[in-house]
Design an enzyme around this catalytic site. Structure first.
Site, PDB file in Angstrom:
ATOM      1  CB  SER A  24     -15.695  15.238  -5.588  1.00 55.69           C
ATOM      2  OG  SER A  24     -17.284  14.492  -5.453  1.00 55.69           O
ATOM      3  NE  ARG A  28     -13.710  19.933  -4.790  1.00 59.93           N
ATOM      4  CZ  ARG A  28     -15.612  19.596  -4.880  1.00 59.93           C
ATOM      5  NH1 ARG A  28     -16.067  18.703  -5.893  1.00 59.93           N
ATOM      6  NH2 ARG A  28     -16.144  20.003  -3.411  1.00 59.93           N
ATOM      7  CB  SER A 169     -23.424  21.692   2.062  1.00 62.95           C
ATOM      8  OG  SER A 169     -23.355  21.824   1.057  1.00 62.95           O
ATOM      9  CD  GLN A 171     -23.513  19.871  -3.668  1.00 65.92           C
ATOM     10  OE1 GLN A 171     -23.821  20.904  -4.052  1.00 65.92           O
ATOM     11  NE2 GLN A 171     -23.080  18.128  -4.759  1.00 65.92           N
ATOM     12  CG  ASP A 322     -23.203  11.326  -3.618  1.00 70.81           C
ATOM     13  OD1 ASP A 322     -24.302  12.136  -2.750  1.00 70.81           O
ATOM     14  OD2 ASP A 322     -22.229  11.918  -3.665  1.00 70.81           O
ATOM     15  NE  ARG A 397     -24.675   9.200  -6.572  1.00 72.06           N
ATOM     16  CZ  ARG A 397     -23.152   9.443  -7.117  1.00 72.06           C
ATOM     17  NH1 ARG A 397     -23.111   7.888  -7.079  1.00 72.06           N
ATOM     18  NH2 ARG A 397     -22.322  10.195  -7.300  1.00 72.06           N
TER      19      ARG A 397
END
Length: 443
Positions: A24, A28, A169, A171, A322, A397
């Site tokens: 993540s 970014r 979220s 995202q 996740d 995953r």
């Protein structure tokens, strides 16, 4: 071409290993480095396929992006509003995070961008992002259901909005905040359940004004002020807590194990799994706690433990969304029943993770029950049978979770295709085997 792997029962896991950089934060860092004025140097970047796709897209949008010989990445940005129209389609591969955040980034730029991805990404919902970005003035042309491939027609007159996310979220929140950078005034996202805040922390680190306040009616209101001058910054990416979960749980399950995982991110909005494991009786110590580029990190010392089943509340889901696949594996070895609530979002990940975990655990001899948004795993405190081949549905995953299961099960566990693991955890097989695992190619 499919890459099947088989994982066999092993003796105690030992050693100290650094898992790859946080995915993540890596996404970014590349995006904000491309918007900043001047040079940014990123160390510890995750060099998995998902992040490398984002790096390629930032080059396509006009930023200078290069990997240096020492493993660091140098970016020279174009300033907020300074991106250029890409000459070709932006292929995001399997990266939902990259696709959704980048859609926000280009929505307030006055050009058109075309997005695509692999079969898995093309099946995932994008309307949750395109709907609020449309309110800001961007246009979208997409397949039925708002899915990729799609075109983002950026606007030269973006409008600031206040938007309450219908589902928790990070995202969606991040896409709106990134669009708000090149939008006049203040853009605000209201979330009733707190989601990971890497975007807010990194925006501040690069010089943006970001406010986080209590929202009327509960939750948080996150506001970004438009047209900041972002300044190039060094970014040290911590090890990914989601990736660290796999060797950590393996060490908990394999008798006699003791491993150390240095420099792991412990952002409180990302540590739901570790809180849950501690409640289950896990022996996990967080040592040498410190801050790194605005993010809290620590070294994890993990020892084999006898786990017990617990109820995992729905409100914890955003901080561990996740990690449910590997938690389900831990629950299979625990004594007693573990009930996980609020998992509906797992149905629209890289695969239907909820269904994939339920089927896989059942194939390994574990009693499991699945509803639309819950998973119940009936642990017996004994070692599950294993002896199954698991369909991963090209989900990294799922693949890693069942390879961990094979390390502690009575008989081997095979995954039908481990190729997707490289999207988030390049070198997974070698790292786990270096601790004492027995993960091998089939045939």
């Amino acid at each position: 071409m499919a890459k099947p792997l088989i994982s066999r029962s092993t003796t105690a896991l030992t050693g100290s290993v650094r898992v790859p950089g946080d995915k993540s934060i890596s996404h970014r860092a590349l995006m904000l480095g491309a918007l900043a004025v001047g040079e940014s140097v990123v160390t510890g970047l995750l060099e998995g396929d998902d992040v490398l796709r984002t790096a390629a897209c930032m080059r396509a949008l006009g930023a200078e992006v290069e990997r240096r010989s020492d493993g660091s990445w140098r970016l020279f940005g174009r300033g907020v509003g300074g991106l250029m129209e890409p000459a070709d389609i932006l292929d995001m591969g399997n990266s939902g995070t990259g696709a959704r955040l980048l859609m926000g980034l280009v929505a307030s730029q006055a050009f058109t961008s075309f997005f695509t991805g692999d079969a898995s990404l093309r099946s995932r919902p994008m309307r949750r992002v395109s709907e609020p970005l449309g309110r800001m003035g961007a246009g979208f042309v997409s397949r039925d259901g708002g899915r990729l491939p799609l075109a983002v027609v950026g606007t030269d007159r973006p409008v600031p909005i206040t938007y309450e996310t219908p589902v928790a979220s990070a995202q969606v929140k991040s896409a709106i905040l990134l669009a708000g950078l090149n939008t006049p005034g203040e853009t605000t996202v209201i979330e009733r359940e707190a989601t990971r805040d890497h975007t807010e922390l990194m925006l501040r680190n690069f010089g943006a004004t970001v406010r986080v306040e209590a929202a009327e009616g509960g939750g948080r209101a996150i506001t970004v002020v438009g047209y900041p001058e972002l300044t190039g910054r060094p970014v040290m990416v911590p090890a990914d807590p989601s990736s660290a979960a796999f060797p950590a749980v393996a060490a908990l399950l394999v008798e006699g194990s003791e491993i150390r995982l240095p420099n792991v991110g412990i952002n409180p909005l990302r540590t739901g799994l570790y809180q849950t494991l501690l409640e289950m009786g896990a022996d996990i110590a967080f040592e040498n706690k410190r801050d790194q580029a605005g993010e809290p990190v620590a070294d994890l010392l993990v020892r084999a433990s006898r786990l017990k089943g617990i109820d995992v509340p729905a409100e914890r889901a955003p901080s561990m969304i996740d990690e449910y696949p590997i938690l389900a594996v831990a629950a299979a070895f625990a004594e007693g029943t573990t009930r996980m609530h609020g998992l509906g979002e797992l149905r629209v990940k890289e695969s239907d993770r909820l269904a994939a975990m339920a089927r896989g655990l059942a194939a390994c001899g574990v009693a499991v029950e699945e509803t639309q948004d819950t998973l119940t795993v009936h642990g017996t405190g004994r070692v599950p049978a294993g002896d199954a081949t698991i369909a991963t549905h090209f989900d990294h995953r799922i693949a890693m979770a069942f390879l961990v299961m094979g390390m502690a099960s009575a008989r081997p566990v095979t995954v039908d295709d481990a190729e997707a693991i490289d999207t988030s955890f390049p070198g997974f097989q070698a790292l786990m085997n270096g601790l004492g695992g027995k993960i091998e190619a089939v045939g």
